[in-house]
Motif scaffolding. Sequence first.
Motif, mmCIF file in Angstrom:
data_model
loop_
_atom_site.group_PDB
_atom_site.id
_atom_site.type_symbol
_atom_site.label_atom_id
_atom_site.label_comp_id
_atom_site.label_asym_id
_atom_site.label_seq_id
_atom_site.Cartn_x
_atom_site.Cartn_y
_atom_site.Cartn_z
ATOM 1 N N ILE A 108 0.726 -1.272 0.149
ATOM 2 C CA ILE A 108 -0.059 -0.067 -0.074
ATOM 3 C C ILE A 108 0.885 1.094 -0.031
ATOM 4 C CG2 ILE A 108 -2.231 -1.113 1.029
ATOM 5 C CD1 ILE A 108 -0.967 0.056 3.679
ATOM 6 N N TYR A 129 -4.885 4.079 4.873
ATOM 7 C CA TYR A 129 -4.989 2.673 5.711
ATOM 8 C C TYR A 129 -4.256 2.816 6.995
ATOM 9 C CZ TYR A 129 -4.938 -2.193 6.904
ATOM 10 O OH TYR A 129 -5.171 -3.194 7.399
ATOM 11 N N ILE A 133 -1.020 -4.445 9.814
ATOM 12 C CA ILE A 133 0.113 -3.950 9.032
ATOM 13 C C ILE A 133 1.136 -4.729 9.135
ATOM 14 C CG2 ILE A 133 1.248 -2.387 10.377
ATOM 15 C CD1 ILE A 133 1.127 -0.398 7.798
ATOM 16 N N LYS A 189 -1.226 0.351 12.027
ATOM 17 C CA LYS A 189 -0.057 1.267 11.613
ATOM 18 C C LYS A 189 0.497 2.422 12.654
ATOM 19 C CE LYS A 189 -0.576 4.251 8.011
ATOM 20 N NZ LYS A 189 -0.774 4.744 6.999
ATOM 21 N N LYS A 224 -1.332 -4.193 3.677
ATOM 22 C CA LYS A 224 -2.276 -4.828 4.124
ATOM 23 C C LYS A 224 -1.928 -6.324 4.285
ATOM 24 C CE LYS A 224 -6.059 -1.730 2.452
ATOM 25 N NZ LYS A 224 -7.036 -1.490 1.578
#
Length: 246
Positions: A108, A129, A133, A189, A224
């Motif tokens: 991502i 996002y 992660i 994250k 992701k």
Amino acid sequence: MHAAITIVRYKKRFIYFAVSAMGIHSLYLWFKKSVLFHKTLGCGKGGTFSKAPDWQQWGLLVVKEDLSRFVEKDINHLQLIKELYGSFIADWYRLFGCELWTVILEPIEGHGTWNGKKAFGNLPPKSSYEGPIAILTRASIRINKLHRFWAHVEGAAEEMTRADGFLFSQGIGEWLWVRQATLSFWQSKEQMKNFAYKMKNHKEIIQKTREEKWYSEDMFVRFKVLKTTGSIRGIEPVQLFQKTND
């Protein structure tokens, strides 16, 4: 574009075949047109950067255009291996009774190159996002900077395993002393960023790598986590998703 990474654990009596697979499997994947990028990887002991290889444990990485059809599909693990890497590799793992853990990832955001290539495509430096992660950090360490690198990474590795939100990590690489990488998994994250930019040892390493130019090449990619299945040493190390039947 998606990536699949499998961590493979051999029985001790098959270590010779584990080492041989590095070259054999790489050549096999080189001929597969559906594979955009691939690496056969050694694993370090202890889960992070390590000068000591784990001769029983190895890694396999492929990048393909689309693996989304396997995310929700209930599929036997060896059948998934066959779909990801081909029947030859699936039969190899079956023959040697390997323990397998596989994760499917969607890149991502990130930057940098691997052997001069943007291995995971053209990625933005940031995305919106914020969920679970995975992070892949990879670097080619300059020979004259090896002593500086190894003098500093142990403290940061210990910090990471104690960090809030940390789930699992595995040190991987083509040449564990010089071409190092770490694959790590986090609950979010935000928690990963708190470790990376606020914890003392890791923050200092980021600063020193830039000031002293430790790396001749480096790459940092966030993913992701779409699917995990299998085990390492009898444990599903991430446990973000229910496993498929193995």
